[in-house]
Design a protein around this motif. Structure first.
Motif, PDB file in Angstrom:
ATOM      1  N   ARG A 152     -57.911   5.808  22.332  1.00 48.01           N
ATOM      2  CA  ARG A 152     -57.050   6.274  23.418  1.00 48.01           C
ATOM      3  C   ARG A 152     -55.822   6.995  22.868  1.00 48.01           C
ATOM      4  NH1 ARG A 152     -58.705   1.338  25.734  1.00 48.01           N
ATOM      5  NH2 ARG A 152     -56.827   0.248  25.064  1.00 48.01           N
ATOM      6  N   LYS A 153     -55.308   6.534  21.732  1.00 43.04           N
ATOM      7  CA  LYS A 153     -54.195   7.259  21.113  1.00 43.04           C
ATOM      8  C   LYS A 153     -54.631   8.662  20.686  1.00 43.04           C
ATOM      9  CE  LYS A 153     -51.331   3.436  19.479  1.00 43.04           C
ATOM     10  NZ  LYS A 153     -50.561   2.917  18.343  1.00 43.04           N
ATOM     11  N   PHE A 154     -55.879   8.747  20.167  1.00 45.99           N
ATOM     12  CA  PHE A 154     -56.412  10.073  19.802  1.00 45.99           C
ATOM     13  C   PHE A 154     -56.515  10.963  21.047  1.00 45.99           C
ATOM     14  CE2 PHE A 154     -60.042  12.908  19.611  1.00 45.99           C
ATOM     15  CZ  PHE A 154     -59.782  13.636  18.460  1.00 45.99           C
ATOM     16  N   GLU A 155     -57.032  10.387  22.112  1.00 42.33           N
ATOM     17  CA  GLU A 155     -57.200  11.160  23.348  1.00 42.33           C
ATOM     18  C   GLU A 155     -55.849  11.637  23.895  1.00 42.33           C
ATOM     19  OE1 GLU A 155     -59.313   8.390  25.715  1.00 42.33           O
ATOM     20  OE2 GLU A 155     -61.257   8.757  24.744  1.00 42.33           O
ATOM     21  N   SER A 156     -54.834  10.784  23.693  1.00 44.88           N
ATOM     22  CA  SER A 156     -53.497  11.199  24.132  1.00 44.88           C
ATOM     23  C   SER A 156     -53.036  12.424  23.354  1.00 44.88           C
ATOM     24  CB  SER A 156     -52.515  10.038  23.941  1.00 44.88           C
ATOM     25  OG  SER A 156     -51.206  10.444  24.295  1.00 44.88           O
ATOM     26  N   LEU A 157     -53.271  12.420  22.031  1.00 47.02           N
ATOM     27  CA  LEU A 157     -52.919  13.597  21.227  1.00 47.02           C
ATOM     28  C   LEU A 157     -53.737  14.821  21.663  1.00 47.02           C
ATOM     29  CD1 LEU A 157     -52.626  12.104  17.615  1.00 47.02           C
ATOM     30  CD2 LEU A 157     -50.798  13.170  18.950  1.00 47.02           C
ATOM     31  N   ASP A 158     -55.020  14.585  21.924  1.00 46.24           N
ATOM     32  CA  ASP A 158     -55.896  15.687  22.357  1.00 46.24           C
ATOM     33  C   ASP A 158     -55.373  16.302  23.660  1.00 46.24           C
ATOM     34  OD1 ASP A 158     -58.658  17.086  22.194  1.00 46.24           O
ATOM     35  OD2 ASP A 158     -58.608  16.247  24.223  1.00 46.24           O
ATOM     36  N   THR A 159     -54.938  15.438  24.567  1.00 44.40           N
ATOM     37  CA  THR A 159     -54.416  15.929  25.853  1.00 44.40           C
ATOM     38  C   THR A 159     -53.138  16.750  25.641  1.00 44.40           C
ATOM     39  OG1 THR A 159     -55.336  14.031  27.027  1.00 44.40           O
ATOM     40  CG2 THR A 159     -53.528  15.243  28.108  1.00 44.40           C
ATOM     41  N   GLU A 160     -52.265  16.256  24.761  1.00 45.82           N
ATOM     42  CA  GLU A 160     -51.039  17.012  24.482  1.00 45.82           C
ATOM     43  C   GLU A 160     -51.347  18.405  23.927  1.00 45.82           C
ATOM     44  OE1 GLU A 160     -47.323  15.407  22.861  1.00 45.82           O
ATOM     45  OE2 GLU A 160     -48.445  13.525  22.584  1.00 45.82           O
ATOM     46  N   ILE A 161     -52.311  18.477  23.023  1.00 45.65           N
ATOM     47  CA  ILE A 161     -52.670  19.777  22.419  1.00 45.65           C
ATOM     48  C   ILE A 161     -53.297  20.683  23.468  1.00 45.65           C
ATOM     49  CG2 ILE A 161     -54.180  20.884  20.715  1.00 45.65           C
ATOM     50  CD1 ILE A 161     -53.730  18.394  18.933  1.00 45.65           C
ATOM     51  N   THR A 162     -54.147  20.117  24.327  1.00 45.04           N
ATOM     52  CA  THR A 162     -54.778  20.926  25.390  1.00 45.04           C
ATOM     53  C   THR A 162     -53.717  21.529  26.309  1.00 45.04           C
ATOM     54  OG1 THR A 162     -56.788  19.565  25.319  1.00 45.04           O
ATOM     55  CG2 THR A 162     -56.386  20.880  27.335  1.00 45.04           C
ATOM     56  N   LEU A 163     -52.747  20.693  26.700  1.00 48.07           N
ATOM     57  CA  LEU A 163     -51.675  21.194  27.572  1.00 48.07           C
ATOM     58  C   LEU A 163     -50.874  22.293  26.878  1.00 48.07           C
ATOM     59  CD1 LEU A 163     -50.373  17.845  29.145  1.00 48.07           C
ATOM     60  CD2 LEU A 163     -51.686  19.654  30.276  1.00 48.07           C
ATOM     61  N   LEU A 164     -50.619  22.089  25.577  1.00 46.31           N
ATOM     62  CA  LEU A 164     -49.869  23.115  24.859  1.00 46.31           C
ATOM     63  C   LEU A 164     -50.680  24.411  24.782  1.00 46.31           C
ATOM     64  CD1 LEU A 164     -47.402  23.965  23.253  1.00 46.31           C
ATOM     65  CD2 LEU A 164     -48.453  22.983  21.194  1.00 46.31           C
ATOM     66  N   GLU A 165     -51.995  24.316  24.562  1.00 42.16           N
ATOM     67  CA  GLU A 165     -52.842  25.515  24.534  1.00 42.16           C
ATOM     68  C   GLU A 165     -52.763  26.267  25.870  1.00 42.16           C
ATOM     69  OE1 GLU A 165     -56.414  24.107  21.452  1.00 42.16           O
ATOM     70  OE2 GLU A 165     -56.505  23.586  23.590  1.00 42.16           O
ATOM     71  N   GLN A 166     -52.784  25.496  26.941  1.00 42.98           N
ATOM     72  CA  GLN A 166     -52.705  26.130  28.260  1.00 42.98           C
ATOM     73  C   GLN A 166     -51.350  26.819  28.467  1.00 42.98           C
ATOM     74  OE1 GLN A 166     -53.562  22.902  30.955  1.00 42.98           O
ATOM     75  NE2 GLN A 166     -55.776  22.970  30.571  1.00 42.98           N
ATOM     76  N   ARG A 167     -50.281  26.152  28.044  1.00 47.55           N
ATOM     77  CA  ARG A 167     -48.945  26.746  28.206  1.00 47.55           C
ATOM     78  C   ARG A 167     -48.810  28.039  27.386  1.00 47.55           C
ATOM     79  NH1 ARG A 167     -44.242  22.805  26.972  1.00 47.55           N
ATOM     80  NH2 ARG A 167     -43.060  24.568  27.850  1.00 47.55           N
TER      81      ARG A 167
END
Length: 412
Positions: free
Chosen positions: A45-60
């Motif tokens: 879940r900690k990995f998934e949290s990092l993955d989500t942060e990177i995805t959001l940054l890619e979108q921004r």
């Protein structure tokens, strides 16, 4: 997925949690509160949290106007988080995505830099145009009110325009300020000169008013009218005084002028009545002369016309608007009588008759020769000769008709 077959991590017997990377295993934590599967699930879940942060940054980065500096700061923070992450998962893929995102941000930064450079070039162009117009106004403008307003507008346009490089901005601002100062200096000098010119004009027009007032009662109608025309030319050449002085001086000048011309008009009105009477006499004489045409007796017509001409001269001048009508009418009758005399003389001139007869004979002889040539051309079937001879015959026959008409007039 259980701890037995998880490709990215494991939990050993003492509860230590490891993550697998290309460089080998790395301890990411310890788990004592439950089963190994629960431990791996927690760290995934900690990995998934990092993955989500990177995805959001890619979108921004892709869909918003996030600045390159902000994006790079977020990437660097996430790179540290991924490299030190206490998480289980494909950390290399997260690092690779952050590296790819760094390339996009670099590209975005180049685009922003290019856009900024272009904006500065455009800003320089806009402000150079503003400065060039201001300098032209400063050097050439003479419509002071409109030009002052335009300089004010140019200043507002300068303030609203985007900024160029500081050095360019400073140099252009100095030129704009110099242009405004030069315009104001030239305008002040102009109005100072204008005030002096107005005073000179006022003094000149004071003198012209005095001269006009001295002529107002004159009865030398022609000479004084010419003098007033000269005064008016001098008035126009004197320039303008101030508005208040101009109104007072013009009132004086026009009053003197109107006084003279009204008096002259009264005298000329009486003269016009006499001229109209003369015109009435000449109208009757013109009607009398009109009865002489068409001319049937040249000698009688000439004698009658001579008497009419004598009375015409005795009648005197007529109004200007009737002069051309009457004179041209009499000239037409004089021309008709003169033409009749010329015709009679030509008819009685034996030399003219002989010349006319000789011309007719010559043309007839030429026609006979051409007719002979035409016959030969027809016999020889020479189409060109036939055409040319027929054209020559047509011309000679036209000449013959005119010559015979002239001969008939002289013989009658």
């Amino acid at each position: 997925m259980t701890s037995v077959n998880d490709p990215w991590g494991r939990v050993d017997a003492d509860g230590t949690v490891y993550v697998r990377t290309a460089e080998g295993e790395r301890v990411v934590g310890s788990w004592q509160a439950g089963s190994p599967d629960e431990a791996l699930a927690f760290f995934r879940r900690k990995f998934e949290s990092l993955d989500t942060e990177i995805t959001l940054l890619e979108q921004r980065v892709t869909t918003t106007d996030l600045s390159p500096a902000q994006a790079r700061g977020a990437i660097e923070r996430l790179q540290v988080s991924v490299s030190e992450a206490h998480a289980v998962g494909d950390l290399e893929s997260l690092a690779a995505r952050l590296e790819a995102l760094t390339g996009k941000v670099d590209q975005r930064q180049e685009e922003v830099r290019a856009h900024r450079d272009q904006a500065r070039v455009e800003a320089r162009s806009i402000k150079e145009g503003i400065v060039a117009e201001a300098e032209q106004i400063a050097a050439e403008a003479t419509h002071w009110k409109n030009s002052s307003e335009r300089l004010r507008q140019l200043l507002e346009e300068w303030k609203a325009a985007p900024r160029a490089d500081r050095s360019v901005e400073t140099a252009l601002w100095k030129r704009l300020s110099a242009a405004r100062n030069a315009f104001n200096k030239r305008r002040k000098a102009y109005f100072a000169d204008l005030e002096e010119e107005r005073e000179t004009a006022r003094a000149a027009k004071e003198k012209l008013c005095a001269e006009a007032e001295s002529l107002a009662s004159s009865t030398d109608w022609s000479g004084t009218a010419a003098a007033f025309r000269e005064l008016m030319r001098s008035w126009k050449m004197a320039g303008r005084a101030s508005r208040a002085d101009e109104e007072v001086l013009w009132g004086r000048f026009k009053t003197a002028q109107d006084t003279f011309f009204q008096a002259r008009a009264q005298v000329y009105s009486a003269k016009d009545a006499a001229l109209r009477e003369h015109a009435a006499v000449k109208t009757q004489l013109l009607a009398e002369a009109g009865k002489l045409v068409p001319v049937t007796d040249v000698r009688a017509a000439r004698a009658a016309l001579r008497g009419i001409q004598e009375r015409w001269e005795q009648a005197g001048p007529v109004p200007r608007e009737a002069h051309e009508r009457l004179e041209s009418g009499l000239r037409r009758i004089e021309d008709a009588v003169r033409k009749a005399e010329d015709t009679q003389w030509r008819r009685s001139n034996p030399e003219a008759l002989a010349r006319a007869q000789d011309t007719v004979e010559q043309i007839r002889s030429a026609i006979a020769g051409l007719e002979s040539q035409l016959a030969k051309a027809l016999e020889g079937d020479d189409a060109k000769a036939v055409r040319e001879t027929e054209e020559a015959l047509a011309a000679r026959r036209s000449w013959l008709a005119e010559a015979e008409r002239t001969l008939a007039e002289l013989s009658s």
